[in-house]
Scaffold this motif. Sequence first.
Motif, short mmCIF file in Angstrom:
data_model
loop_
_atom_site.label_atom_id
_atom_site.label_comp_id
_atom_site.label_asym_id
_atom_site.label_seq_id
_atom_site.Cartn_x
_atom_site.Cartn_y
_atom_site.Cartn_z
N ALA A 23 0.92 -1.17 0.00
CA ALA A 23 -0.01 -0.12 0.09
C ALA A 23 0.86 1.21 0.22
CB ALA A 23 -1.07 -0.14 1.21
N ASP A 26 2.06 1.46 -3.50
CA ASP A 26 1.14 2.18 -4.38
C ASP A 26 1.06 3.61 -4.19
OD1 ASP A 26 0.68 -0.64 -5.49
OD2 ASP A 26 -1.02 -0.79 -4.23
N ARG A 106 -3.47 1.39 -14.32
CA ARG A 106 -4.28 2.38 -13.38
C ARG A 106 -4.49 3.77 -13.94
NH1 ARG A 106 -0.37 0.52 -8.26
NH2 ARG A 106 -1.26 -1.57 -7.99
N ASN A 137 2.94 -7.03 -13.65
CA ASN A 137 1.46 -7.36 -13.75
C ASN A 137 1.55 -8.45 -14.71
OD1 ASN A 137 -1.40 -7.23 -13.80
ND2 ASN A 137 -1.26 -5.43 -14.89
N ALA A 143 -7.13 -7.08 -10.31
CA ALA A 143 -6.73 -5.65 -10.37
C ALA A 143 -6.20 -5.21 -9.04
CB ALA A 143 -7.90 -4.61 -10.70
N GLU A 144 -6.26 -5.88 -7.93
CA GLU A 144 -5.76 -5.29 -6.85
C GLU A 144 -4.48 -6.07 -6.30
OE1 GLU A 144 -8.51 -8.90 -5.77
OE2 GLU A 144 -9.06 -6.92 -6.99
#
Length: 169
Positions: A23, A26, A106, A137, A143-144
């Motif tokens: 997190a 991100d 994103r 990816n 997606a998370e």
Amino acid sequence: MDVLEARARFQELREQDGPVDPAELDAIWAVLATVRPEEILGEWKGGEFDTGHPLNGTLAKAGWYGKTFAAVHDAKPLVCRNEKGELYSDRELGMGEASLWTVEFRGESTATMVYDGRPVLDHFKRVDDTTLMGIMNAKGVPAEGPFYYFFLHRAPDAPHEASRAEEGS
């Protein structure tokens, strides 16, 4: 968080021993600038953030050094060191090599390395003039995430594209 705070926190996390919270990565990613494929050509030394991703530690065991973007359609995603310390592109591990594209991730279009033999995409954003943040990816990843987070630092002896342009003047 502004870009200066993101850069400072990126450096702290890069040097941190132990796990890094995805997190936080991100949040840093969200404020960094996108890049174009042509802007990242050259040789890059790589490293990873320990987020607990299943891939953590795997590349180090393979002798991963970094990535080389010789041209937009000539990218070497897995530049490794052999037992003599020599660099080579591990095409077997990567199931081929790769190319650079501009891909939306994103909600932003940024330079992305598309692997030739695997359903894998490495998205890049600029931390500073010599450092990129990457998020791997792959097909089947929600997606998370979980995503594989890494960084690239321009190899010490590799000229920056701007200096190459000046040399050609």
